[in-house]
Design a protein around this motif. Structure first.
Motif, PDB file in Angstrom:
ATOM      1  N   GLY A 111       0.794  -1.222   0.000  1.00  0.00           N
ATOM      2  CA  GLY A 111       0.000   0.000   0.000  1.00  0.00           C
ATOM      3  C   GLY A 111       0.827   1.273   0.000  1.00  0.00           C
ATOM      4  O   GLY A 111       0.269   2.363   0.143  1.00  0.00           O
ATOM      5  N   TRP A 112       2.160   1.144  -0.135  1.00  0.00           N
ATOM      6  CA  TRP A 112       2.971   2.356  -0.265  1.00  0.00           C
ATOM      7  C   TRP A 112       2.639   3.015  -1.606  1.00  0.00           C
ATOM      8  O   TRP A 112       2.322   2.337  -2.583  1.00  0.00           O
ATOM      9  CB  TRP A 112       4.460   2.032  -0.234  1.00  0.00           C
ATOM     10  N   ILE A 113       2.699   4.346  -1.619  1.00  0.00           N
ATOM     11  CA  ILE A 113       2.384   5.055  -2.866  1.00  0.00           C
ATOM     12  C   ILE A 113       3.581   5.903  -3.276  1.00  0.00           C
ATOM     13  O   ILE A 113       4.127   6.644  -2.452  1.00  0.00           O
ATOM     14  CB  ILE A 113       1.100   5.907  -2.697  1.00  0.00           C
ATOM     15  N   ASP A 114       3.971   5.773  -4.521  1.00  0.00           N
ATOM     16  CA  ASP A 114       5.144   6.469  -5.051  1.00  0.00           C
ATOM     17  C   ASP A 114       6.368   6.221  -4.168  1.00  0.00           C
ATOM     18  O   ASP A 114       7.161   7.128  -3.903  1.00  0.00           O
ATOM     19  CB  ASP A 114       4.877   7.981  -5.153  1.00  0.00           C
ATOM     20  N   GLY A 115       6.507   4.991  -3.698  1.00  0.00           N
ATOM     21  CA  GLY A 115       7.671   4.619  -2.892  1.00  0.00           C
ATOM     22  C   GLY A 115       7.627   5.151  -1.473  1.00  0.00           C
ATOM     23  O   GLY A 115       8.591   4.998  -0.721  1.00  0.00           O
ATOM     24  N   LYS A 116       6.518   5.771  -1.089  1.00  0.00           N
ATOM     25  CA  LYS A 116       6.424   6.340   0.267  1.00  0.00           C
ATOM     26  C   LYS A 116       5.491   5.527   1.153  1.00  0.00           C
ATOM     27  O   LYS A 116       4.398   5.154   0.742  1.00  0.00           O
ATOM     28  CB  LYS A 116       5.875   7.781   0.178  1.00  0.00           C
ATOM     29  N   GLU A 117       5.965   5.310   2.371  1.00  0.00           N
ATOM     30  CA  GLU A 117       5.177   4.583   3.345  1.00  0.00           C
ATOM     31  C   GLU A 117       3.971   5.429   3.781  1.00  0.00           C
ATOM     32  O   GLU A 117       4.109   6.626   4.026  1.00  0.00           O
ATOM     33  CB  GLU A 117       6.047   4.271   4.564  1.00  0.00           C
ATOM     34  N   ILE A 118       2.797   4.797   3.835  1.00  0.00           N
ATOM     35  CA  ILE A 118       1.608   5.490   4.333  1.00  0.00           C
ATOM     36  C   ILE A 118       1.074   4.657   5.496  1.00  0.00           C
ATOM     37  O   ILE A 118       0.767   3.479   5.324  1.00  0.00           O
ATOM     38  CB  ILE A 118       0.547   5.636   3.230  1.00  0.00           C
ATOM     39  N   THR A 119       1.005   5.260   6.681  1.00  0.00           N
ATOM     40  CA  THR A 119       0.666   4.467   7.863  1.00  0.00           C
ATOM     41  C   THR A 119      -0.739   4.752   8.393  1.00  0.00           C
ATOM     42  O   THR A 119      -1.062   4.426   9.510  1.00  0.00           O
ATOM     43  CB  THR A 119       1.669   4.716   9.001  1.00  0.00           C
ATOM     44  N   TRP A 120      -1.565   5.358   7.550  1.00  0.00           N
ATOM     45  CA  TRP A 120      -2.951   5.507   7.983  1.00  0.00           C
ATOM     46  C   TRP A 120      -3.868   5.360   6.774  1.00  0.00           C
ATOM     47  O   TRP A 120      -3.412   5.378   5.620  1.00  0.00           O
ATOM     48  CB  TRP A 120      -3.177   6.859   8.666  1.00  0.00           C
TER      49      TRP A 120
END
Ligand code: CUK
Ligand code: CUA
Length: 646
Positions: A111-120
């Motif tokens: 579920g990371w988007i554009d290589g960025k972690e999203i924690t919510w």
């Protein structure tokens, strides 16, 4: 043993001093005494009897509630309203080790988007998988509005198995809704944006470059996963798409998606224009999008889609040319679009209109066949006249939002946000049957299996946005209020208030408990996130520690009441990977695992194998231990990580 002896000694002493006497007087209190002491009415007593589930007994239905801004799912029983579980979905959840062990981290990483972690995540709509239009109890899907994603939860173990990121949207709301055999999971965009990833166009080019759409995620039931390669989208104009529903029975093969702000207004107080809300309510109607998804799937298979970000998208032009996309005006600022159990009607309610509008699928089809359109929208999409598609309109009250259905033919329930009421009405004859007040400002409502072809009736849950004075005050942020309502009789009866303290649950779905058959243990050595044998699994006696260069790999086991191995030696800077298999066969014998200060945790249920990984970057002595009170010798279930200086 000594501790137990002392404890019972204390108990005996208490009884001897007469402290136990108060207990026996208490238990002799009569029912009348209790009603008087607690100020309860006969009506309260009846409500209590309808919801109380004695110890050892179970609930009739299981509800899966969106956890709103918590990004999780909440499971509770109906009618008891007892919370049974939180399922970690888009947000790390420490108890389950979700986001703290390597196997679940791999799911969150999808579920990371554009290589960025999203924690919510901002979860809105859960959907249970269906077979022939009825809940089959196998899978649960839920969307994330903020970061356009969809998650798959397997109801064999109530664990999140997959997260897919929508390749063309920046936000979404019209998901998750399943087709009658769960071939596809529907996810509609919300706020229009350029479909190409990370592409900028100024708001002046909103009408030309910004788009919405509906995505049809192909669900591979055998694999228990969504197949992104076989999924596709239909491009739509930059009308803010909203809630959707799949057709069923006669309307199977079609889907319906609301919209708001078809004015295509974009804000800009700085430009001297009215604020966004006002600009989006200029017209009297918005559009219901009517899409033939079965034919759309055939067109995609025939190569008629274009690729955007590697994803198949049917353009508006193609959809119009092939006759799979139509619009129908609907009262302004609509919200819910709900197909009736018989699949003959689509119920739409507009937040700014006091009516619900019931569209007839038969009439819609007749208009399409006859080519009878009142106009085209600015994108060339044929618009069916509202009068040509309407079955009836019923005045219900202020702020109608969502509709659910009863086991009784033609009976529907609609939430009235502004009036804080639930309206019971007949959608065939178009008349109101009953109303009940709720506390307060209801969003969604839900009846048992109420969005399937065979609703079970009996109970309704009102998902109230505000609880105001219903619970003990806990500060300015209040819990939401899920109110259980008895709908078995002509008059609705309020039974119970349940605070929902984990975010704003927009929607909830409830299934007959007997349809769920979750396992109590895994086949020994299973990676629960892939359902496959875990390469790090070992049997009793095979435990070992391997060291290659600065990489330490531990193949360990957990069983009452020891962790094997009991010591792990490392040098500062070593990369430590610990595979742990729970060898227990007994029900509910979960062991947990953590290493002091290394921010790692695993929940290892019977049979499961889990991996934790970290860099031993600090010299020192670090106890590791089991975090679940699993046995009388639970505290002894420990060991040491010894990190030696270089
Ligand atoms: S929405 Cu919240 S009350 Cu996201 Cu289904 Cu209507
Ligand atoms: Cu195992 Cu505590």
């Amino acid at each position: 043993m000594r501790t137990l002896a002392i404890k019972s000694g204390v108990l005996l002493l208490a009884a001897g001093l007469g402290l136990g006497a108060a207990g026996s007087a208490f238990s002799a209190e009569s029912l009348q005494d209790v009603l008087k002491r607690r100020g309860l009415s006969q009506q309260d007593l009846l409500a209590a009897a309808k919801t109380y589930v004695p110890t050892g007994k179970r609930d009739e239905f299981l509800a899966f509630s969106s956890g709103g801004q918590s990004g999780q799912v909440i499971v509770y029983g109906i009618p008891s309203m007892r919370i049974l579980k939180y399922i970690g979905v888009f947000t790390p959840e420490p108890w389950q080790g979700y986001g703290f062990d390597e196997n679940s981290k791999a799911v969150l990483k999808q579920g990371w988007i554009d290589g960025k972690e999203i924690t919510w995540g901002d979860t809105h709509h859960p959907a249970i998988s269906e077979t022939n239009g009825q809940y089959d109890g196998q899978f649960l899907f839920i969307n994330d509005k903020a970061n356009p994603r969809l998650a798959v939860i397997d109801l064999r173990d109530f664990e999140t198995k997959q997260i897919v990121v929508n390749p063309i949207y920046k936000s979404e709301h019209g998901g998750a809704f399943v087709t009658p055999n769960s071939d596809y999971v529907i996810e509609a965009a919300q706020y229009a944006s350029p479909l190409e990833n990370k592409k900028f166009y100024p708001l002046e080019e909103f009408n030309e470059k910004y788009r919405g759409g509906v995505t049809y995620w192909k669900f591979d039931r055998k694999a228990g996963r969504i197949d992104p390669k076989k999924s596709f989208s239909v491009e739509l104009p930059p009308y803010s798409q909203d809630l959707s529903d799949a057709g069923k029975g006669p309307s199977d093969g079609w889907s319906f998606t609301n919209s708001f702000c078809t004015e295509r207004y974009v804000g800009g107080i700085e430009k001297g224009r009215p604020p966004y809300e006002a600009g989006c309510s200029a017209k009297d109607t918005d559009y219901l999008h009517v899409i033939n998804w079965k034919k759309a799937a055939e067109l995609v298979a025939a190569g008629k889609a274009k690729k955007i970000n590697g994803h198949d998208v049917l353009s508006i032009d193609t959809a119009v040319k092939e006759g799979i996309l139509f619009l129908i005006p609907e009262p302004k600022s609509p919200h819910g679009a709900d197909v009736t159990p018989d699949g003959k009607f689509i119920v739409v309610s507009g937040k700014l209109d006091t009516h619900v509008s019931v569209y007839s699928f038969e009439k819609i089809q007749a208009a399409i066949k006859a080519g009878k359109f009142e106009s085209k929208d600015p994108y060339g999409i044929p618009v069916i006249g509202m009068k040509d598609a309407l079955h009836t309109q019923v005045q219900l009250g202020l702020g109608p939002l969502h509709t659910q259905f009863d086991s009784k033919t033609c009976v529907a329930y609609t939430s009235l946000y502004v009036d804080s009421q639930v309206a019971k009405w007949n959608f065939c004859e178009g008349k109101v049957l009953d109303k009940i007040s709720v506390h307060y400002n209801i969003g969604h409502l839900m009846t048992m299996e109420g969005d399937t072809m065979a609703p079970k009736g009996r109970y309704l849950v009102a998902l109230n946005k505000l609880s105001i004075d219903r619970f003990n005050p806990v500060g300015p942020l209040h819990p939401q209020n899920h109110q259980l309502i008895d709908i078995a009789n002509d008059k609705m009866q309020l039974l119970y208030d349940m605070p929902l303290p984990l975010g704003e649950p927009h929607y909830v779905v409830a299934i007959e408990a007997s349809k769920l058959k979750p396992g109590v243990r895994y086949k020994v050595g299973t990676d629960s996130r892939t359902d496959k044998p875990h390469p790090g699994a070992v049997r009793a006696g095979e435990e070992r520690i391997e060291k290659k260069g600065n990489k330490i790999t531990v193949y360990g086991t957990l069983i009452r009441s020891h962790i094997t191995p009991e010591t792990i030696e490392a040098d500062v800077g070593d990369e430590v990977t610990i595979h742990l298999t729970n060898l227990e066969r007994a029900q509910d014998e979960t062991h947990g695992f953590t290493v002091s200060t290394y921010n790692t945790h695993a929940s290892v249920e019977p049979g499961k194998t889990v991996t934790v990984k970290f860099k031993a970057d600090k010299e020192g002595v670090y106890p590791y231990y089991c975090t679940e009170f699993c046995s009388a010798l639970h505290l002894e279930m420990q060991g040491y990580l010894l990190v030696k200086p270089k």
